[in-house]
Design an enzyme around this catalytic site. Structure first.
Site, PDB file in Angstrom:
ATOM      1  N   GLU A 111       0.964  -1.082   0.045  1.00  0.00           N
ATOM      2  CA  GLU A 111      -0.011  -0.225  -0.047  1.00  0.00           C
ATOM      3  C   GLU A 111       0.797   1.387   0.078  1.00  0.00           C
ATOM      4  O   GLU A 111       0.465   2.283  -0.641  1.00  0.00           O
ATOM      5  CB  GLU A 111      -0.982   0.057   1.074  1.00  0.00           C
ATOM      6  CG  GLU A 111      -2.001  -0.994   1.100  1.00  0.00           C
ATOM      7  CD  GLU A 111      -2.917  -1.076   2.277  1.00  0.00           C
ATOM      8  OE1 GLU A 111      -2.540  -1.460   3.320  1.00  0.00           O
ATOM      9  OE2 GLU A 111      -4.143  -0.587   2.052  1.00  0.00           O
ATOM     10  N   GLU A 131      -3.515  -9.620   3.991  1.00  0.00           N
ATOM     11  CA  GLU A 131      -4.535  -9.215   4.968  1.00  0.00           C
ATOM     12  C   GLU A 131      -5.633 -10.321   4.991  1.00  0.00           C
ATOM     13  O   GLU A 131      -6.127 -10.486   6.067  1.00  0.00           O
ATOM     14  CB  GLU A 131      -5.240  -7.852   4.651  1.00  0.00           C
ATOM     15  CG  GLU A 131      -4.205  -6.802   5.058  1.00  0.00           C
ATOM     16  CD  GLU A 131      -3.291  -6.452   3.674  1.00  0.00           C
ATOM     17  OE1 GLU A 131      -3.196  -7.245   2.903  1.00  0.00           O
ATOM     18  OE2 GLU A 131      -2.691  -5.443   3.845  1.00  0.00           O
TER      19      GLU A 131
HETATM   20  N1  COA Z   1       4.205  -7.000  11.730  1.00  0.00           N
HETATM   21  C1  COA Z   1       5.094  -7.242  12.855  1.00  0.00           C
HETATM   22  N2  COA Z   1       5.896  -8.057  12.949  1.00  0.00           N
HETATM   23  C2  COA Z   1       6.375  -8.526  11.866  1.00  0.00           C
HETATM   24  C3  COA Z   1       5.673  -8.473  10.579  1.00  0.00           C
HETATM   25  C4  COA Z   1       4.620  -7.658  10.568  1.00  0.00           C
HETATM   26  N3  COA Z   1       3.906  -7.441   9.468  1.00  0.00           N
HETATM   27  N4  COA Z   1       6.201  -9.326   9.696  1.00  0.00           N
HETATM   28  C5  COA Z   1       7.206  -9.850  10.086  1.00  0.00           C
HETATM   29  N5  COA Z   1       7.182  -9.558  11.436  1.00  0.00           N
HETATM   30  C6  COA Z   1       7.980  -9.948  12.521  1.00  0.00           C
HETATM   31  C7  COA Z   1       7.972 -11.399  12.651  1.00  0.00           C
HETATM   32  O1  COA Z   1       6.971 -11.219  13.980  1.00  0.00           O
HETATM   33  C8  COA Z   1       9.410 -11.771  13.366  1.00  0.00           C
HETATM   34  O2  COA Z   1       9.500 -11.097  14.621  1.00  0.00           O
HETATM   35  P1  COA Z   1      10.422 -11.978  15.911  1.00  0.00           P
HETATM   36  O3  COA Z   1      11.505 -12.239  15.247  1.00  0.00           O
HETATM   37  O4  COA Z   1      10.348 -10.888  17.129  1.00  0.00           O
HETATM   38  O5  COA Z   1       9.412 -13.211  16.160  1.00  0.00           O
HETATM   39  C9  COA Z   1      10.284 -10.982  12.450  1.00  0.00           C
HETATM   40  O6  COA Z   1       9.389  -9.933  11.690  1.00  0.00           O
HETATM   41  C10 COA Z   1      10.760 -11.849  11.248  1.00  0.00           C
HETATM   42  O7  COA Z   1       9.682 -12.554  10.769  1.00  0.00           O
HETATM   43  P2  COA Z   1       9.337 -14.113  10.263  1.00  0.00           P
HETATM   44  O8  COA Z   1       7.971 -14.355  10.071  1.00  0.00           O
HETATM   45  O9  COA Z   1      10.138 -14.821  11.366  1.00  0.00           O
HETATM   46  O10 COA Z   1      10.168 -14.311   9.074  1.00  0.00           O
HETATM   47  P3  COA Z   1      10.111 -15.022   7.749  1.00  0.00           P
HETATM   48  O11 COA Z   1      11.159 -14.853   7.137  1.00  0.00           O
HETATM   49  O12 COA Z   1       9.809 -16.348   8.177  1.00  0.00           O
HETATM   50  O13 COA Z   1       8.710 -14.806   7.077  1.00  0.00           O
HETATM   51  C11 COA Z   1       7.311 -13.139   6.159  1.00  0.00           C
HETATM   52  C12 COA Z   1       8.675 -13.418   6.480  1.00  0.00           C
HETATM   53  C13 COA Z   1       7.089 -11.545   5.593  1.00  0.00           C
HETATM   54  C14 COA Z   1       6.451 -13.883   5.000  1.00  0.00           C
HETATM   55  C15 COA Z   1       6.254 -13.179   7.273  1.00  0.00           C
HETATM   56  O14 COA Z   1       6.897 -12.360   8.573  1.00  0.00           O
HETATM   57  C16 COA Z   1       4.941 -12.544   7.097  1.00  0.00           C
HETATM   58  O15 COA Z   1       4.165 -13.147   6.606  1.00  0.00           O
HETATM   59  N6  COA Z   1       4.791 -11.391   7.847  1.00  0.00           N
HETATM   60  C17 COA Z   1       3.303 -10.830   7.801  1.00  0.00           C
HETATM   61  C18 COA Z   1       2.900 -10.271   6.364  1.00  0.00           C
HETATM   62  C19 COA Z   1       1.419  -9.615   6.465  1.00  0.00           C
HETATM   63  O16 COA Z   1       0.747 -10.431   6.957  1.00  0.00           O
HETATM   64  N7  COA Z   1       1.322  -8.407   6.105  1.00  0.00           N
HETATM   65  C20 COA Z   1       0.118  -7.604   6.464  1.00  0.00           C
HETATM   66  C21 COA Z   1       0.035  -7.085   7.579  1.00  0.00           C
HETATM   67  S1  COA Z   1      -1.633  -6.109   7.934  1.00  0.00           S
END
Ligand code: COA
Length: 259
Positions: A111, A131
């Site tokens: 976004e 989302e």
């Molecule tokens: N908000 C807050 N924290 C987030 C985040 C988000 N949108 N995306 C990732 N993080 C944090 C994780 O909680 C983790 O924190 P920690 O180490 O303290 O546990 C850190 O970033 C690393 O993320 P992780 O998920 O362990 O890495 P990954 O490489 O396995 O996966 C993603 C990467 C981006 C695929 C995965 O983090 C993800 O799906 N994130 C959410 C994306 C999302 O739904 N965004 C829309 C939000 S409305």
């Protein structure tokens, strides 16, 4: 500071810098972005804005999911409205902005890129709206800006599926504007073309073209109303809590398809 704002001659660079959270945008980031937007809008010596992140697998993982948790529904709605307003103000800057997407732009990260005037992408860039996996919708203008860029059916498909669109497809469907190999140099060359042009002419062209499809505001208001209904849903509460506690968030088959 998770968002760094730096000035180099006529260009302001807004750099995402929260690598331990994949550059997820917390409320502090939105506050910094909003203040930078206000300063840029009132400084006629600024002629272009770049939104960047250090090259990494993830350009921006979206809004900070922790900000959605442990608060009452009214506060969740207020925060969502704030994020929407910040990106809307950013999108209305009188100078062009360029998101230089060098990894995955997810949810609020996508976004943010959509709120920029242009999107340059490296080959490993991608866009997705996860989302729906949180029982929500892209609530910072995504439901409005995406269909304007790529058409209604494509926007529906992306947002309903959460599917990742890679750089090549993003270019093909008009979600991204240009594929770059050397992002810093090519972004600079991209904006250099209008930096010497009259400020008023650039601002007028932006304002006129933005008006071509009518005001975004009614759609943004509707997005807010729909999100208000979702934040209080059991599905959203469970899925947000599941993400934060690292339980399985969705059907593993679909996740595999996306990576
Ligand atoms: N908000 C807050 N924290 C987030 C985040 C988000 N949108 N995306 C990732 N993080 C944090 C994780 O909680 C983790 O924190 P920690 O180490 O303290 O546990 C850190 O970033 C690393 O993320 P992780 O998920 O362990 O890495 P990954 O490489 O396995 O996966 C993603 C990467 C981006 C695929 C995965 O983090 C993800 O799906 N994130 C959410 C994306 C999302 O739904 N965004 C829309 C939000 S409305």
């Amino acid at each position: 500071m998770a968002l760094i704002v730096e000035r180099s001659e006529a260009i302001v660079e807004i750099r995402l810098d929260r690598p331990d959270k994949h550059n997820a945008l917390d409320l502090e980031c939105f506050g910094i972005l909003d203040r930078a937007t206000a300063e840029i809008a009132s400084d006629r010596t600024v002629r272009a804005v770049l939104v960047t992140a250090s090259p990494a697998k993830v350009f921006c993982a979206g809004a900070d999911i922790a900000d959605l948790h442990g608060i009452d529904d009214a506060e969740a709605v207020r925060r969502a409205a704030y994020r929407r307003q910040v990106l809307q103000r950013f999108s209305q800057l009188p100078v062009p902005s360029v998101a230089v997407v060098t990894g995955a732009a997810l949810g609020g990260g996508a976004e943010l890129a959509l709120a920029a005037t242009f999107r340059l992408v490296t080959a490993n860039a991608s866009f997705a709206f996860p989302e729906i996996d949180l029982g929500m919708l892209p609530g910072a203008g995504g439901t409005q800006r995406l269909p304007r860029l790529i058409g209604e059916a494509r926007a529906m498909e992306m947002i309903l599926s959460g599917r990742r669109v890679d750089a090549r497809e993003a270019i093909a469907i008009g979600l991204a504007d240009r594929l770059v190999e050397a992002p810093a140099a090519e972004a600079r060359a991209f904006v250099d073309r209008w930096i010497g042009q009259p400020y008023e002419a650039v601002a007028a062209i932006l304002a006129a073209i933005r008006a071509a499809h009518g005001s975004l505001q009614p759609g943004l208001d509707r997005e807010g109303i729909e999100l208000t209904g979702l934040v209080s849903s059991e599905a959203a509460k469970q899925r947000v809590a599941a993400f934060l506690s690292r339980k399985t968030r969705s059907d593993p088959g679909r996740d595999q398809e996306r990576s």
